[in-house]
Design an enzyme around this catalytic site. Structure first.
Site, PDB file in Angstrom:
ATOM      1  CG  ASP A  12      -0.865   6.615  -0.736  1.00 53.51           C
ATOM      2  OD1 ASP A  12      -1.655   5.759  -0.285  1.00 53.51           O
ATOM      3  OD2 ASP A  12      -0.338   6.489  -1.857  1.00 53.51           O
ATOM      4  CB  SER A  13       1.444   2.876   0.459  1.00 48.16           C
ATOM      5  OG  SER A  13       0.567   2.959  -0.651  1.00 48.16           O
ATOM      6  CE1 TYR A  44       3.846   1.323   2.877  1.00 45.30           C
ATOM      7  CE2 TYR A  44       1.966   2.125   4.134  1.00 45.30           C
ATOM      8  CZ  TYR A  44       3.310   2.213   3.794  1.00 45.30           C
ATOM      9  OH  TYR A  44       4.086   3.184   4.371  1.00 45.30           O
ATOM     10  N   GLY A  45      -0.320  -2.975  -0.134  1.00 42.19           N
ATOM     11  CA  GLY A  45      -1.540  -3.764  -0.324  1.00 42.19           C
ATOM     12  C   GLY A  45      -1.427  -5.265  -0.143  1.00 42.19           C
ATOM     13  CB  CYS A  75      -2.803   4.496   2.257  1.00 48.58           C
ATOM     14  SG  CYS A  75      -2.464   2.823   1.751  1.00 48.58           S
ATOM     15  CB  THR A  77      -3.656  -0.628   2.295  1.00 47.29           C
ATOM     16  OG1 THR A  77      -4.023  -0.941   0.947  1.00 47.29           O
ATOM     17  CG2 THR A  77      -3.061  -1.837   2.952  1.00 47.29           C
ATOM     18  CD  GLU A 156       2.342   2.843  -8.775  1.00 48.30           C
ATOM     19  OE1 GLU A 156       3.513   2.435  -8.865  1.00 48.30           O
ATOM     20  OE2 GLU A 156       1.820   3.222  -7.702  1.00 48.30           O
ATOM     21  CB  CYS A 188      -7.534   0.998  -4.199  1.00 50.76           C
ATOM     22  SG  CYS A 188      -5.786   1.036  -4.642  1.00 50.76           S
ATOM     23  CB  THR A 189      -4.695   5.745  -3.708  1.00 42.78           C
ATOM     24  OG1 THR A 189      -3.842   4.597  -3.827  1.00 42.78           O
ATOM     25  CG2 THR A 189      -4.763   6.197  -2.264  1.00 42.78           C
ATOM     26  CG  HIS A 190      -3.015   3.237  -7.602  1.00 41.87           C
ATOM     27  ND1 HIS A 190      -2.716   3.499  -6.289  1.00 41.87           N
ATOM     28  CD2 HIS A 190      -1.835   3.257  -8.274  1.00 41.87           C
ATOM     29  CE1 HIS A 190      -1.394   3.659  -6.160  1.00 41.87           C
ATOM     30  NE2 HIS A 190      -0.850   3.516  -7.357  1.00 41.87           N
TER      31      HIS A 190
HETATM   32  N1  DGL Z   1      -2.417   3.306  -1.606  1.00 44.18           N
HETATM   33  C1  DGL Z   1      -2.849   1.924  -1.598  1.00 44.18           C
HETATM   34  C2  DGL Z   1      -4.339   1.872  -1.209  1.00 44.18           C
HETATM   35  O1  DGL Z   1      -5.077   2.831  -1.366  1.00 44.18           O
HETATM   36  C3  DGL Z   1      -2.581   1.248  -2.935  1.00 44.18           C
HETATM   37  C4  DGL Z   1      -1.119   0.994  -3.216  1.00 44.18           C
HETATM   38  C5  DGL Z   1      -0.489   0.018  -2.244  1.00 44.18           C
HETATM   39  O2  DGL Z   1      -0.779  -1.190  -2.293  1.00 44.18           O
HETATM   40  O3  DGL Z   1       0.306   0.461  -1.426  1.00 44.18           O
HETATM   41  O4  DGL Z   1      -4.781   0.854  -0.737  1.00 44.18           O
END
Ligand code: DGL
Length: 274
Positions: A12-13, A44-45, A75, A77, A156, A188-190
């Protein structure tokens, strides 16, 4: 070595992919894992396609050097803009977030009015939108997609049920409520961490968690390829995970615990640019 004994690699990022790992631990508790979070270069987004693809290549090569049997691109993204590249350079099966997630969304949705939320890069890539259209053969499906960039830093900061998060969710999700989507992809992971707040704004919408769907999908894939590590292969049942990060952020332990539900004792730092 028997491939069934090899580890599953997840990248993941940053820390968000731990929300995906959590589901893997639930659905595939007998497996061993290597987790890689590119915490030095997250998020990364909002980054360009070229940069994300370059980072994805480095993470994939790192996991391949760990001799994993499967790579999970946790991730969304990266799954959106670089899955083809990851597949091209890998000699092991790849699981991204999009295919498993859209299959569940399409199976669940009755009205075929489906919402998708994710980072800017994810939404602007049209990855989910195109995959949904293709899988439904373009049959009277309506897709409503919306980037929600502020959700990542809010999670976060631990503000998952803060009033300001509710206000921002109201703002971001207003169009989706207007559109009466019956299913919403949390791309998205979050975002699964915000499902409480999201359900307040969209109370009768079914939320699809891409992390959980990818874990269920991986169970099937490992079975089909005879790559599943069975119970007798693993004497100890405590999670067997090796953690690699590209930087050790100040609040890592706290955020990681929120995502994963338990403390991470040991982390190794790697430099992916070498
Ligand atoms: N892990 C990214 C995603 O699932 C979210 C965080 C990022 O922007 O890197 O898209």
């Amino acid at each position: 070595m028997d491939s069934r004994f090899a580890k599953i690699g997840i990248f993941d990022s940053g820390v968000g992919g731990l929300s995906v790992l959590k589901h893997f631990l639930r659905y595939l508790p007998h497996e061993r894992y290597v987790y890689l979070g590119d915490t030095a270069r997250v998020p990364y987004g909002n980054k360009s396609r070229e940069t994300i693809r370059n980072y994805a290549r480095q993470s994939t090569n790192f996991l391949l050097s760990q001799k994993v049997k499967l790579i999970v691109v946790a991730c969304n993204t990266v799954s959106s803009v670089a899955l083809d590249l990851v597949e091209e350079i890998s000699n092991v099966p790849i699981v991204g977030m999009i295919t498993p997630t859209i299959n569940t969304a399409l199976a669940f949705s009755k009205t075929k009015r489906i919402g998708v939320i994710g980072t800017r890069a994810t939404i602007l890539s049209h990855s989910y939108q195109n995959a949904l259209k293709e899988a439904s053969s373009y049959n009277s499906i309506e897709i409503f997609a919306k980037p929600c960039p502020l959700f990542v830093p809010l999670v976060e900061e631990g503000m998952v049920s803060h009033p300001s998060t509710e206000l921002i969710a109201e703002e971001y999700l207003a169009e989706l409520r207007q559109a009466s989507v019956d299913t919403l992809i949390l791309g998205c992971t979050h975002y699964p961490m915000l499902s409480g707040v999201i359900s307040k704004v969209l109370p009768s919408t079914f939320l699809v968690d891409s992390g959980e769907e990818s874990a269920k999908y991986s169970v099937k894939l490992l079975k089909e390829r005879d790559l599943l590590r069975s119970v007798e292969h693993n004497a100890k049942l405590s999670p067997d995970i090796e953690f690699f990060l590209t930087d050790y952020p100040y609040n890592f332990r706290e955020i990681a615990k929120n995502f994963l539900g338990f403390d991470i004792e040991e982390v190794k730092i790697v430099n992916l640019e070498h």
